[in-house]
Scaffold this active site. Structure first.
Site, PDB file in Angstrom:
ATOM      1  N   LYS A  26     -71.951  -0.521-106.527  1.00 28.78           N
ATOM      2  CA  LYS A  26     -72.390  -0.857-107.873  1.00 28.78           C
ATOM      3  C   LYS A  26     -73.505  -1.892-107.841  1.00 28.78           C
ATOM      4  O   LYS A  26     -73.392  -2.945-107.219  1.00 28.78           O
ATOM      5  CB  LYS A  26     -71.213  -1.375-108.703  1.00 28.78           C
ATOM      6  CG  LYS A  26     -71.560  -1.583-110.180  1.00 28.78           C
ATOM      7  CD  LYS A  26     -70.324  -1.704-111.028  1.00 28.78           C
ATOM      8  CE  LYS A  26     -70.649  -1.885-112.496  1.00 28.78           C
ATOM      9  NZ  LYS A  26     -69.453  -1.909-113.352  1.00 28.78           N
TER      10      LYS A  26
ATOM     11  N   ARG B 291     -63.618   8.352-111.010  1.00 29.27           N
ATOM     12  CA  ARG B 291     -63.842   7.973-109.610  1.00 29.27           C
ATOM     13  C   ARG B 291     -64.077   9.248-108.790  1.00 29.27           C
ATOM     14  O   ARG B 291     -63.578  10.322-109.141  1.00 29.27           O
ATOM     15  CB  ARG B 291     -62.627   7.231-109.050  1.00 29.27           C
ATOM     16  CG  ARG B 291     -62.329   5.901-109.731  1.00 29.27           C
ATOM     17  CD  ARG B 291     -63.328   4.838-109.321  1.00 29.27           C
ATOM     18  NE  ARG B 291     -63.007   3.541-109.881  1.00 29.27           N
ATOM     19  CZ  ARG B 291     -63.457   3.099-111.056  1.00 29.27           C
ATOM     20  NH1 ARG B 291     -64.219   3.883-111.790  1.00 29.27           N
ATOM     21  NH2 ARG B 291     -63.130   1.895-111.483  1.00 29.27           N
TER      22      ARG B 291
ATOM     23  N   ARG C 210     -67.119  -2.273-119.377  1.00 29.02           N
ATOM     24  CA  ARG C 210     -66.507  -1.224-120.196  1.00 29.02           C
ATOM     25  C   ARG C 210     -64.989  -1.292-120.118  1.00 29.02           C
ATOM     26  O   ARG C 210     -64.421  -1.682-119.107  1.00 29.02           O
ATOM     27  CB  ARG C 210     -67.022   0.144-119.711  1.00 29.02           C
ATOM     28  CG  ARG C 210     -66.774   1.283-120.690  1.00 29.02           C
ATOM     29  CD  ARG C 210     -67.518   2.526-120.237  1.00 29.02           C
ATOM     30  NE  ARG C 210     -66.966   3.067-119.007  1.00 29.02           N
ATOM     31  CZ  ARG C 210     -66.000   3.992-118.959  1.00 29.02           C
ATOM     32  NH1 ARG C 210     -65.455   4.424-120.089  1.00 29.02           N
ATOM     33  NH2 ARG C 210     -65.564   4.447-117.822  1.00 29.02           N
TER      34      ARG C 210
END
Length: 345
Positions: free
Chosen positions: A207, A341, A145
């Site tokens: 992630k 975040r 992204r």
């Protein structure tokens, strides 16, 4: 069908159209794949038994390409060759076997050893190409992204994209990305897997994968390209610029075969697109909330103009926008505008 080296070709698509590479580069990649197919099990093999009557320089080039892909080959004193780590290579026929009969009938599927990007490749196709899926063992220019790069070692994960003509849809709302994320999390079926708004699969605060949804308009048609990058079994020294985790670290010996998992996730994405407009927004939001790792968490939000706001994430609204509450007000944030975040304590 086999090629001149005795190896199975990776895809039957015209190579220059498929990769945007020269015929010479295509031949070099095919040689490397031929060698890799012989060594993929990770066991020692005598060099004399490898397929193809190659000149020494040709074999040297193939070995160097495997090394660039992060698949180094070890040669012992007896002349045996062994891959540093075994790899289950993706194969179109094996992925097809994991699909439902309905999806097999309407989907064209291609697997390539190397591409710039699976989503970019699908974007090169004609507007009337129908449903097409594309996998690559290695991407030279994988994207996430907001234009970020996506790095994945050869054979260490899944890099795939699915193309669907959505010209008949009334629109493509932001919550589509959430629906695809939920479909993948449910398909993976592991208790520790969550979703970080808007498009990340995460586990244990790191992630695991990411989804990229792009709408392209060509020749009066609207075409949706859904990209997925998922970490399966990465080497410990993988050059990734953020904390990461892979499915092997979560599932251990329960990790499914790579081709079966590829088909399973492709099926999940396709069905999520089939059912998207039949599912009420409230149902999707309830499913999303079960995986939402940001709900109730202090966050720091940075806009494309480097503006910063801090507050507490409060889930998403009916359009799929992130709700952030702070400073006696609420913000509704679109995915294309911001980076989110966790706020530092």
């Amino acid at each position: 069908m086999t090629d001149r080296t005795g190896c199975h070709p990776i895809s039957t698509v015209d190579p220059q159209i498929a990769h945007g590479l020269s015929v010479r580069d295509q031949a070099a990649i095919q040689d490397a794949m031929c060698l890799l197919q012989a060594l993929a099990d990770g066991r020692p093999h005598p060099a004399t038994a490898l397929p193809g009557a190659w000149l020494a320089s040709r074999r040297k080039d193939a070995l160097e390409r495997l090394d660039r892909w992060g698949l180094g080959v070890v040669r012992d004193q007896a002349g045996m060759l062994r891959l540093q780590r075994p790899v289950e290579l993706l194969a179109e026929e094996r992925i097809y076997q994991a699909l439902s009969e309905d999806l097999r009938a309407r989907l064209r599927l291609h697997v390539f050893p190397e591409l710039d990007s699976t989503s970019v490749w699908l974007g090169r196709l004609d507007a009337d190409s129908g449903d097409v899926a594309c996998f690559a063992e290695h991407q030279s220019a994988g994207r996430g992204r907001r234009g970020r790069g996506w790095q994945m070692p050869f054979g260490g994960g899944l890099a795939m994209s699915l193309r669907r003509d959505v010209s008949h849809w009334p629109g493509v709302p932001p919550r589509l990305t959430l629906a695809l994320g939920v479909a993948l999390a449910e398909a993976l079926g592991h208790d520790e897997i969550g979703l970080k708004w808007p498009n990340d699969l995460v586990a244990r605060g790191r992630k695991l994968g990411g989804i990229l949804v792009e709408l392209r308009r060509r020749e009066q048609r609207s075409v949706l390209v859904v990209g997925l990058g998922l970490n399966l079994a990465l080497p410990a020294d993988a050059a990734i610029d953020q904390p990461w985790i892979d499915l092997a670290g979560l599932m251990g010996t329960g990790l499914p075969p790579r081709n079966a998992l590829a088909g399973h996730l492709l099926e999940a994405l396709s069905r999520a697109l089939d059912d998207f407009y039949a599912q009420p927004a409230e149902t999707l939001l309830a499913r999303w909330s079960r995986y939402d790792v940001l709900s109730g968490v202090p966050v720091r939000v940075t806009s494309a103009m480097d503006e910063v706001l801090e507050g507490e994430a409060r889930g998403v609204d009916s359009e799929g926008r992130l709700r952030v509450v702070g400073q006696d007000r609420e913000w509704l944030l679109d995915a294309g505008e911001v980076s989110v975040r966790r706020a530092l304590p």
